[in-house]
Write an enzyme that holds these catalytic residues in place. Structure first.
Site, PDB file in Angstrom:
ATOM      1  N   ASP A 135      42.678  47.809  49.841  1.00 50.52           N
ATOM      2  CA  ASP A 135      42.674  46.354  49.769  1.00 50.52           C
ATOM      3  C   ASP A 135      41.683  45.769  50.791  1.00 50.52           C
ATOM      4  O   ASP A 135      41.646  46.210  51.941  1.00 50.52           O
ATOM      5  CB  ASP A 135      44.102  45.866  50.081  1.00 50.52           C
ATOM      6  CG  ASP A 135      44.326  44.414  49.741  1.00 50.52           C
ATOM      7  OD1 ASP A 135      44.220  44.055  48.560  1.00 50.52           O
ATOM      8  OD2 ASP A 135      44.611  43.632  50.668  1.00 50.52           O
TER       9      ASP A 135
ATOM     10  N   GLU B 186      38.055  47.807  47.653  1.00 48.82           N
ATOM     11  CA  GLU B 186      37.958  46.469  47.063  1.00 48.82           C
ATOM     12  C   GLU B 186      36.945  45.673  47.884  1.00 48.82           C
ATOM     13  O   GLU B 186      37.165  45.443  49.072  1.00 48.82           O
ATOM     14  CB  GLU B 186      39.310  45.751  47.087  1.00 48.82           C
ATOM     15  CG  GLU B 186      39.231  44.406  46.368  1.00 48.82           C
ATOM     16  CD  GLU B 186      40.234  43.349  46.826  1.00 48.82           C
ATOM     17  OE1 GLU B 186      40.434  42.380  46.088  1.00 48.82           O
ATOM     18  OE2 GLU B 186      40.791  43.469  47.934  1.00 48.82           O
TER      19      GLU B 186
HETATM   20  C1  NOJ Z   1      43.411  41.418  47.616  1.00 48.10           C
HETATM   21  C2  NOJ Z   1      44.472  41.645  46.595  1.00 48.10           C
HETATM   22  O1  NOJ Z   1      43.875  42.124  45.417  1.00 48.10           O
HETATM   23  C3  NOJ Z   1      45.185  40.325  46.414  1.00 48.10           C
HETATM   24  O2  NOJ Z   1      46.052  40.351  45.311  1.00 48.10           O
HETATM   25  C4  NOJ Z   1      45.913  40.019  47.695  1.00 48.10           C
HETATM   26  O3  NOJ Z   1      46.531  38.748  47.611  1.00 48.10           O
HETATM   27  C5  NOJ Z   1      44.961  40.026  48.882  1.00 48.10           C
HETATM   28  N1  NOJ Z   1      44.044  41.145  48.866  1.00 48.10           N
HETATM   29  C6  NOJ Z   1      45.729  40.116  50.171  1.00 48.10           C
HETATM   30  O4  NOJ Z   1      46.228  41.421  50.318  1.00 48.10           O
END
Ligand code: NOJ
Ligand code: CA
Length: 526
Positions: free
Chosen positions: A201, A263
């Site tokens: 993440d 990500e």
């Molecule tokens: C990215 C995640 O994909 C999203 O869903 C989340 O709210 C934020 N990071 C915080 O972890």
């Protein structure tokens, strides 16, 4: 056949676990639900599932606020059920990728509770604390992705803590080596349980400026999320981040055949730096360009060419069309073009990631205000920032609760789920679900599609074309992104698949005619 790695020729499938399959009728999907649907995933033909967070969590951000990194939330099941799922998946040759959320914890995590307890706590420095500005107020102008200041005042210790997202999601201090070791142990905990890798993440946000310098004002801000009022110069993509990614990679590499996916939302030149020096970073920095792209042939041809050109030597590409944070593909480009997009995703060079439900053309579901769940919508309502519409439960059949639950689903189904569901589309031979199954099968049968080079990328009007080459095999892909019938010149070839699913083995000589929103995969005659 291939000597490429599984995460290179394989196809990834993202499961948002709350919405995949409920088994205890609390209206929320769970791990036994995924276990129950493994047969579906095998039949679809994918190679690996990435499961969004399943850890104990107050669920303020639906699992992205983790209270314990080494357990399973009772809503989803137990460690025992997780182990059972991994074993069953592996027995069916499916890999399991977990979501690793290193940037922040829940404010209920014991680490944060200890950090909060006092300035002298041994865990104080596990989070990012700042003094009020002279005269009062937060240390600087940094903004939360979910609206407002990113600093939260703690009246007990008279300092502020930093949160990139909700105040219930305090950011860990990745400059602290104890934090790093603690989090690398978390990776090992799951690797030892047999997981095949991680989707990390917000990996590009891990490090913040140590001098707490103000972010500059964004001169191009024109509404939308208030976070975009500033340019995130000092809060994202900091140079020190790469060292951490490399360390995560080293942890993973101590185990055979695992994958590290990051990500990352950054322009392509910066995105590709996350492959790391000498490819010691992420195996796959997620490439989200098609999610943001306008749906036209010229623009997409440019994206493909620029991405291919930007990849470091030896770096393996990847493509994503949707995820749990972005409006659904069918809502962005329409149901007809979603079939073309599926063919694009599964014939481009690089690892494809399918978001659950794209294979049945799930669309964004309008959520009445009183049913809104997502904090992004609650904090800044009416700006279209809410993510509930793309997170609704998977409709498996035409029954009242769509075979997802017998309780009250945590989010509503789409209006047409009684017709547009897995069972109905499985029976309709020309459905998008069957298109996905055929696309995956064609990709699997033809090494050129999973491992070959991509060449001759071009756009003319609504037509996007490219070829995939491997040894003697040459496969031509021609996609009609428009609403009109088009004719293009074409080498002599044999059609492997049309998005209409009705032209298998048709011979092409000189010209190829494409119906509106038709895509064709054809093997060029030697
Ligand atoms: C990215 C995640 O994909 C999203 O869903 C989340 O709210 C934020 N990071 C915080 O972890
Ligand atoms: Ca459940």
């Amino acid at each position: 056949m291939q000597d490429s790695k599984w995460w290179q020729h394989g196809i990834l499938y993202q499961i948002y676990p709350r919405s995949f399959q409920d088994t205890n009728n609390d209206g929320i999907g769970d791990l036994p639900g995924i276990f129950h649907r493994l047969g579906y995933l095998v039949d679809l033909g994918i190679d690996a599932v990435w499961i969004s967070p399943i850890y104990p969590s107050p669920m303020v951000d639906f699992g992205y606020d983790v209270a314990d990194f080494c357990d399973v939330d009772p809503i989803f099941g137990s460690l025992k059920e997780f182990d059972r799922l991994v074993a069953a998946a592996h027995a069916r040759k499916l890999r399991v990728i977990l979501d690793f959320v290193p940037n922040h914890t829940s404010n209920q995590h014991s680490w944060f509770l200890e950090s909060l307890a006092s300035r002298r706590s041994s865990r104080r420095d596990w989070y990012i604390w700042g003094e009020p500005r002279p005269g009062g107020g937060p240390p600087n102008n940094w903004l939360s992705h979910f609206g407002g200041s990113a600093w939260e005042w703690d009246p007990g210790s008279k300092q502020y803590y930093y949160h990139s997202f909700l105040k219930e999601q305090p950011d860990l201090n990745w400059r602290n080596s104890a934090v790093k070791e603690g989090m690398y142990d978390v990776l090992r905990f799951w690797l030892n349980r047999g997981v095949d890798g991680f989707r990390v993440d917000v990996i590009w946000l891990l490090i913040k400026d140590d001098q707490f310098r103000d972010n500059p004002v964004n001169p191009g801000y024109s509404g939308g999320s208030s976070h975009n009022r500033l340019l995130p110069l000092y809060t994202s993509n900091r140079p020190e981040t790469h060292q951490i990614v490399a360390e995560m990679r080293a942890v993973i590499d101590a185990y055979a055949d695992r994958v590290l996916i990051g990500e990352i939302y950054l322009p392509v030149e910066q995105l590709v730096t996350y492959y790391g020096t000498n490819l010691n970073g992420a195996h796959l920095p997620f490439n989200f360009q098609l999610i943001e792209a306008a749906w036209n042939a010229t623009g997409i041809a440019r994206i493909i060419k620029e991405y291919e050109a930007a990849l470091p030597q030896g770096a393996w590409p990847n493509w994503v069309l949707g995820n749990h944070d972005k409006s659904r593909l069918a809502s962005r480009i329409g149901e007809a073009q979603a079939r073309v997009a599926a063919m694009l995703l599964l014939t481009l060079r690089g690892t494809p990631t399918i978001y659950y439900g794209e294979e049945i053309n799930m669309a964004d579901v309008l959520i009445p205000p009183e049913q809104v769940q997502d904090p992004a919508e609650k904090n800044e309502p009416g700006l279209g920032l809410g993510r509930d519409p793309e997170r609704t439960p998977m409709p498996w059949d035409g029954s009242l609760f769509a075979g997802f639950t017998s309780g009250k689903p945590w989010l509503p189904f789409g209006p047409n789920h009684s017709a547009q569901n897995v069972a109905a589309l499985r029976d309709a031979s020309d459905s998008i679900l069957n298109l996905y199954r055929h696309l995956i099968a064609v990709r699997r049968r033809n090494d050129a599609l999973s491992n070959g080079l991509i060449e001759a990328i071009s756009a003319e009007g609504d037509i996007l074309r490219y070829e995939r080459h491997l040894e003697e095999q040459k496969i031509a892909i021609t996609l009609n992104l428009g609403r009109k019938t088009r004719q293009v010149s074409h080498s002599s070839a044999r059609i492997l698949l049309s998005t209409y699913l009705d032209r298998d083995n048709e011979e092409v000589t000189h010209y190829l005619s494409l119906r509106p929103a038709e895509g064709i995969i054809a093997e060029v005659n030697a």
